[in-house]
Design a protein around this motif. Structure first.
Motif, mmCIF file in Angstrom:
data_model
loop_
_atom_site.group_PDB
_atom_site.id
_atom_site.type_symbol
_atom_site.label_atom_id
_atom_site.label_comp_id
_atom_site.label_asym_id
_atom_site.label_seq_id
_atom_site.Cartn_x
_atom_site.Cartn_y
_atom_site.Cartn_z
ATOM 1 N N THR A 4 25.227 35.757 -18.676
ATOM 2 C CA THR A 4 24.155 34.868 -19.095
ATOM 3 C C THR A 4 24.208 33.568 -18.296
ATOM 4 O O THR A 4 25.268 32.975 -18.145
ATOM 5 C CB THR A 4 24.275 34.557 -20.601
ATOM 6 N N VAL A 5 23.044 33.158 -17.799
ATOM 7 C CA VAL A 5 22.916 31.904 -17.059
ATOM 8 C C VAL A 5 21.938 31.022 -17.825
ATOM 9 O O VAL A 5 20.793 31.404 -18.056
ATOM 10 C CB VAL A 5 22.382 32.151 -15.631
ATOM 11 N N LYS A 6 22.396 29.839 -18.240
ATOM 12 C CA LYS A 6 21.532 28.906 -18.955
ATOM 13 C C LYS A 6 20.752 28.088 -17.931
ATOM 14 O O LYS A 6 21.334 27.385 -17.122
ATOM 15 C CB LYS A 6 22.361 27.991 -19.850
ATOM 16 N N LEU A 7 19.430 28.182 -18.001
ATOM 17 C CA LEU A 7 18.586 27.511 -17.022
ATOM 18 C C LEU A 7 17.940 26.233 -17.556
ATOM 19 O O LEU A 7 17.642 25.321 -16.806
ATOM 20 C CB LEU A 7 17.490 28.468 -16.550
ATOM 21 N N PHE A 8 17.697 26.198 -18.873
ATOM 22 C CA PHE A 8 17.058 25.056 -19.506
ATOM 23 C C PHE A 8 17.574 25.002 -20.926
ATOM 24 O O PHE A 8 18.355 25.847 -21.339
ATOM 25 C CB PHE A 8 15.520 25.233 -19.465
ATOM 26 N N GLU A 9 17.136 24.026 -21.706
ATOM 27 C CA GLU A 9 17.651 23.843 -23.064
ATOM 28 C C GLU A 9 17.715 25.143 -23.862
ATOM 29 O O GLU A 9 18.738 25.468 -24.443
ATOM 30 C CB GLU A 9 16.766 22.843 -23.809
ATOM 31 N N ASP A 10 16.613 25.880 -23.900
ATOM 32 C CA ASP A 10 16.579 27.098 -24.694
ATOM 33 C C ASP A 10 16.196 28.334 -23.874
ATOM 34 O O ASP A 10 15.843 29.358 -24.429
ATOM 35 C CB ASP A 10 15.614 26.936 -25.872
#
Length: 150
Positions: free
Chosen positions: A129-135
């Protein structure tokens, strides 16, 4: 007294907000510490304009992150590493290795935003999983294969 907060103040408000506080609290605590300034009509208009610009930029960043997430999820990233028998790696695949591979494919991501509980130590396909923005997060497929010996 209405004041504009320059920084976040606990139990009062966030930086950039216009809040109503007691006169003494503003004069004796907020103003001397540089945490707030007196709210005038002109300054309130400036704050509102800045908030609108911030919200617009945030919306644009959200859209860009959503588009990037869709592209990332459609791709598979292959990392070749030295491996022993039974599919065990000599070493491991870390967030740094994954970030390098994703950036080599033309995407811009921060390795600190890659959610990897522990380094990958086995051959095969792994979901990361790669977090790109807040949600907004993208789930990419990283295929770890054995490097061909020369």
């Amino acid at each position: 007294m209405e004041v504009i907060l320059r920084e976040d103040v606990e139990k009062v408000g966030a930086g950039g907000e216009v809040v109503d506080v007691a006169d003494g609290y503003a004069r004796n605590f907020l103003f001397p510490r540089g945490l707030a300034e007196k709210a005038t009509k002109a300054k309130i208009q400036e704050v509102k304009a800045a908030q609108k610009a911030k919200e617009k930029a945030k919306a644009e960043n959200r859209e860009a992150a959503q588009a990037q997430a869709e592209k990332l999820e459609s791709e598979k990233f292959e990392i070749a590493v030295k491996a022993g028998e039974e599919g065990r790696l000599f070493g491991s695949v870390s967030t740094h290795d994954i970030a390098d591979k994703v950036e080599a494919a033309g995407y811009e991501i921060d390795r600190k935003k890659i959610d990897l509980d522990e380094n990958i130590k086995d051959l095969g396909a792994h979901k990361v999983t790669v977090k790109l923005f807040e949600d907004i997060a993208a789930e990419i497929t990283v295929n770890v294969v054995a490097k061909e010996e020369e």
